[in-house]
Write an enzyme that holds these catalytic residues in place. Structure first.
Site, PDB file in Angstrom:
ATOM      1  N   HIS A  19      -9.887   1.491   1.932  1.00  0.00           N
ATOM      2  CA  HIS A  19     -10.170   2.862   2.017  1.00  0.00           C
ATOM      3  C   HIS A  19     -10.885   3.161   2.575  1.00  0.00           C
ATOM      4  CE1 HIS A  19      -5.452   3.138   2.232  1.00  0.00           C
ATOM      5  NE2 HIS A  19      -5.503   2.381   0.809  1.00  0.00           N
ATOM      6  N   CYS A  41       1.044  -1.385   0.023  1.00  0.00           N
ATOM      7  CA  CYS A  41       0.470  -0.690  -0.103  1.00  0.00           C
ATOM      8  C   CYS A  41       1.046   0.940   0.369  1.00  0.00           C
ATOM      9  CB  CYS A  41      -1.229  -0.106   1.689  1.00  0.00           C
ATOM     10  SG  CYS A  41      -1.985   1.598   1.426  1.00  0.00           S
ATOM     11  N   HIS A  51      -9.185  -3.334  -2.515  1.00  0.00           N
ATOM     12  CA  HIS A  51      -7.872  -2.640  -1.625  1.00  0.00           C
ATOM     13  C   HIS A  51      -8.232  -1.127  -2.011  1.00  0.00           C
ATOM     14  CE1 HIS A  51      -3.796  -1.715   0.037  1.00  0.00           C
ATOM     15  NE2 HIS A  51      -4.133  -1.054  -0.805  1.00  0.00           N
ATOM     16  N   GLU A  52      -8.799  -0.725  -3.167  1.00  0.00           N
ATOM     17  CA  GLU A  52      -9.223   0.950  -3.089  1.00  0.00           C
ATOM     18  C   GLU A  52     -10.396   0.452  -1.714  1.00  0.00           C
ATOM     19  OE1 GLU A  52      -6.792   2.692  -3.665  1.00  0.00           O
ATOM     20  OE2 GLU A  52      -5.202   0.956  -3.943  1.00  0.00           O
TER      21      GLU A  52
END
Length: 226
Positions: free
Chosen positions: A177, A131, A173-174
Site C-alpha cells: 500500500h 482489502c 499487503h500493507e
C-alpha cells in the site's frame, strides 16, 4: 513490463494538514476506496513531518479504524494520507484447521514506518486475499511465504524482523500500500470474486476448489514480486 508508480507530490505541510483534519474530526475517518490518488502513489518516507504527539495520535486513530472495519492491517494512504506508516494486528479467532492450512498465527499490534520487505527463501503461498480499500471483493494472490521486514518503530528505532505464513502476507499487503500497489495488481484475476460469491462457492481454507472451478493457476501474476 515494469510498473512505474508515481511519487506523491504532497509536501510535509500538506501531510501535517491532512493529519490534523483527521485528528480534529468528531468521528473516525472513512477508509478511501480504489480510485483515490493516495492509493496509487508512492507515499512519502516519514522523516519528521509529524510531531511525536501527532504521530502517536495518528497511530491510535488508525488502530481504531482498523478494529472498526474490521481488518488486520491499515496503511496511512487508506485514510488518504500519503505517508509511509502502517498498523498491523491479527487477534481474530479463526477455525484451527483453516489456521493450520494458512499458517495463521496471532500477530500482536505493530506500527511500522518506512517498511521494506525482501523474500526469505523461494517458497510461495497462494490464498484468497481482500482489502478494506476494495470493499466486497477477494482474489487469489501468490506471495512469498516468509519475508524479512526492515522498518523504523515509532520511536525511531530501526528494526529487522522475519515474518512467515499469514503474518508475512499481512506485512506484504500493507507495505505494498505504501508503494502504490493494491493486491489486485498481484492477483490471479480469474479468481476475483465478490464476498457473497466466495462464501457461496469457494469458502475453504485452501484454493483448490476455486482454482478448478474458476480456471486459474496458483503462481505469481501481475507486477513482479520483490
Amino acid at each position: 513490463m515494469t510498473q512505474v508508480v508515481p511519487e506523491t507530490t504532497a509536501t510535509a505541510g500538506d501531510i501535517r494538514a491532512m493529519v490534523e483534519r483527521i485528528l480534529s474530526g468528531a468521528a473516525l475517518p472513512p477508509i478511501v476506496q480504489a480510485g483515490h490518488p493516495a492509493l496509487r502513489h508512492r507515499a512519502a518516507k516519514f522523516d519528521g513531518q509529524l510531531s511525536p504527539d501527532q504521530l502517536d495520535r495518528l497511530i491510535q486513530t488508525m488502530r481504531e479504524v482498523m478494529h472498526e472495519a474490521p481488518g488486520v492491517g491499515l496503511a496511512a494512504p487508506q485514510l488518504g494520507i500519503p505517508l509511509q506508516l502502517a498498523v498491523l494486528e491479527d487477534q481474530f479467532d479463526v477455525d484451527p484447521d483453516a489456521a493450520a492450512v494458512r499458517s495463521r498465527n496471532p500477530l500482536e499490534f505493530l506500527a511500522v514506518l518506512n517498511p521494506r520487505y525482501t523474500p526469505v527463501g523461494t517458497g510461495l503461498a497462494s490464498f484468497y486475499e481482500g482489502c478494506l480499500s476494495l470493499s466486497g471483493l477477494q482474489a487469489v494472490v501468490a506471495r512469498p511465504d516468509a519475508v524479512l521486514l526492515e522498518y523504523s518503530a515509532p520511536d525511531g528505532t530501526p528494526v529487522r524482523r522475519e515474518f512467515s505464513g499469514w503474518q508475512a502476507r499481512i506485512v506484504q499487503h500493507e507495505t505494498d500500500h505504501l508503494n502504490g500497489i493494491l493486491y489486485i495488481d498481484r492477483a490471479q484475476l480469474r479468481s476475483l470474486s465478490s464476498n457473497a460469491e466466495y462464501a457461496a462457492h469457494w469458502a475453504e481454507a485452501g484454493i483448490g476448489k476455486a482454482r478448478e472451478g474458476l480456471g486459474f493457476d496458483a503462481g505469481p501474476a501481475g507486477i513482479p514480486l520483490p
